[in-house]
Write a protein that holds these residues in place. Structure first.
Motif, mmCIF file in Angstrom:
data_model
loop_
_atom_site.group_PDB
_atom_site.id
_atom_site.type_symbol
_atom_site.label_atom_id
_atom_site.label_comp_id
_atom_site.label_asym_id
_atom_site.label_seq_id
_atom_site.Cartn_x
_atom_site.Cartn_y
_atom_site.Cartn_z
ATOM 1 N N UNK A 2 21.193 30.603 41.153
ATOM 2 C CA UNK A 2 20.897 29.575 40.103
ATOM 3 C C UNK A 2 21.933 29.918 38.890
ATOM 4 N N UNK A 3 22.687 28.937 38.190
ATOM 5 C CA UNK A 3 23.511 29.084 37.263
ATOM 6 C C UNK A 3 23.227 29.606 35.903
ATOM 7 N N UNK A 4 21.971 29.515 35.623
ATOM 8 C CA UNK A 4 21.699 30.068 34.398
ATOM 9 C C UNK A 4 20.615 31.331 34.549
ATOM 10 N N UNK A 5 20.736 31.818 36.017
ATOM 11 C CA UNK A 5 19.524 33.044 36.105
ATOM 12 C C UNK A 5 19.700 34.171 35.217
ATOM 13 N N UNK A 6 18.609 34.531 34.708
ATOM 14 C CA UNK A 6 18.482 35.447 33.669
ATOM 15 C C UNK A 6 19.158 35.153 32.405
ATOM 16 N N UNK A 7 19.435 34.057 31.886
ATOM 17 C CA UNK A 7 19.832 33.643 30.644
ATOM 18 C C UNK A 7 18.652 33.304 29.853
ATOM 19 N N UNK A 8 18.694 33.292 28.597
ATOM 20 C CA UNK A 8 17.745 32.793 27.457
ATOM 21 C C UNK A 8 18.496 31.668 26.769
ATOM 22 N N UNK A 9 17.946 30.687 26.965
ATOM 23 C CA UNK A 9 18.362 29.475 26.100
ATOM 24 C C UNK A 9 17.410 28.666 25.171
ATOM 25 N N UNK A 10 17.916 28.327 24.028
ATOM 26 C CA UNK A 10 17.175 27.739 23.054
ATOM 27 C C UNK A 10 17.696 26.372 23.083
ATOM 28 N N UNK A 11 16.696 25.303 22.897
ATOM 29 C CA UNK A 11 17.319 23.972 22.475
ATOM 30 C C UNK A 11 16.436 23.348 21.429
ATOM 31 N N UNK A 12 17.084 22.757 20.473
ATOM 32 C CA UNK A 12 16.304 22.520 19.449
ATOM 33 C C UNK A 12 15.883 20.728 19.693
ATOM 34 N N UNK A 13 15.070 20.286 18.909
ATOM 35 C CA UNK A 13 14.677 18.865 19.684
ATOM 36 C C UNK A 13 14.356 18.748 21.070
ATOM 37 N N UNK A 14 13.853 19.734 21.886
ATOM 38 C CA UNK A 14 13.700 19.734 23.048
ATOM 39 C C UNK A 14 12.306 18.929 23.604
ATOM 40 N N UNK A 15 11.996 18.079 22.755
ATOM 41 C CA UNK A 15 10.786 17.521 23.055
ATOM 42 C C UNK A 15 11.021 16.200 23.753
ATOM 43 N N UNK A 16 11.908 15.585 23.548
ATOM 44 C CA UNK A 16 12.288 14.116 24.149
ATOM 45 C C UNK A 16 13.697 13.849 24.401
ATOM 46 N N UNK A 17 14.065 12.752 25.231
ATOM 47 C CA UNK A 17 15.336 12.541 25.290
ATOM 48 C C UNK A 17 16.214 13.504 26.016
#
Length: 249
Positions: A2-17
């Motif tokens: 998988x392309x983001x295997x073992x990565x930690x990613x943070x998305x602000x406003x990740x609740x919609x859209x």
């Protein structure tokens, strides 16, 4: 793999859209996903949709203390961060003559100040070689009626991103801008379009796009995945327009 295997990613406003679709796609591609949102209930609803062990942090990106809290929690729980998506934003459509200082400050506090200080707080916990993605808007480069303040708030973060791409070059941290065109999300309801008028409103927008339709959040998520992954390892300081060609019109 998988392309983001073992990565930690943070998305602000990740609740919609776009934010929610991006968080979902990142999780499907193997990332440990963290999202932020202003309200606990919508945060929990989004986490149920994302699955894959995603976690959420409730807070307002306009509050500088919130970013410091998020950085501390990410460092404590995961050690470091590989992908930061500064996505949270608000839009109020209003002709310039009618904009109040309160309305002006609200958009710049979230769309501009929140992005700047969010990135400032996350840089110390980003791994070398990490990816920062800033979500802007077609409005930053094309005049749309009633979008003057919003456009200014988004144009500013594009300028930030160009500076950051050079400031962070010694750590090989890439900084790119995702520039969406009109996307069929809850933003339409927020614009006050009555449900009965929705089909005609969407068609009128689609008629202005060479692709002949609005974008889907999943299409923006796919573009964000490209910018987050090693597939874009030679892409830095770029503005990726995902607007069906509307910018050309």
């Amino acid at each position: 793999m998988k392309r983001l295997e073992n990565k930690v990613a943070l998305v602000t406003g990740g609740n919609s859209g776009i934010g929610l679709s991006t968080a979902q796609r990142f999780a499907e591609e193997g990332a440990q996903v963290i999202i932020t949102a202003r309200r606990q209930q919508v945060l929990e609803e989004a986490l149920a949709i994302i699955g894959h062990g995603a976690m959420g942090i409730c807070g307002d990106v306009a509050d500088i203390a919130h970013h410091a809290q998020v950085a501390r929690q990410v460092r404590r729980d995961f050690g470091a961060l590989d992908v930061y998506v500064a996505n949270a934003g608000v839009l109020t459509i209003q002709d310039s003559a009618a904009v109040s200082p309160t309305e002006f400050d609200a958009q710049f506090s979230i769309n501009t100040r929140g992005v700047f200080f969010g990135v400032q707080a996350m840089v110390p916990i980003l791994r070398d070689g990490a990816s920062i993605i800033v979500t802007s808007s077609l409005a930053s480069g094309r005049v749309l009626q009633g979008h003057a303040v919003y456009a200014g708030s988004k144009a500013a973060i594009e300028a930030f991103a160009r500076s950051w791409a050079l400031e962070l070059k010694d750590r090989r941290i890439r900084v790119n801008v995702l520039v969406p065109g009109p996307v069929d999300t809850a933003i339409v309801e927020k614009l006050g379009v009555p449900e009965a008028d929705r089909p005609a409103f969407l068609q009128s927008m689609a008629d202005r796009i060479p692709a002949g339709r609005l974008g889907d959040p999943e299409e923006l998520a796919a573009a964000a995945l490209f910018l987050a992954s090693d597939e874009s390892r030679f892409v830095n300081g770029a503005e990726l327009r995902v607007d069906g060609g509307m910018f050309l019109g």
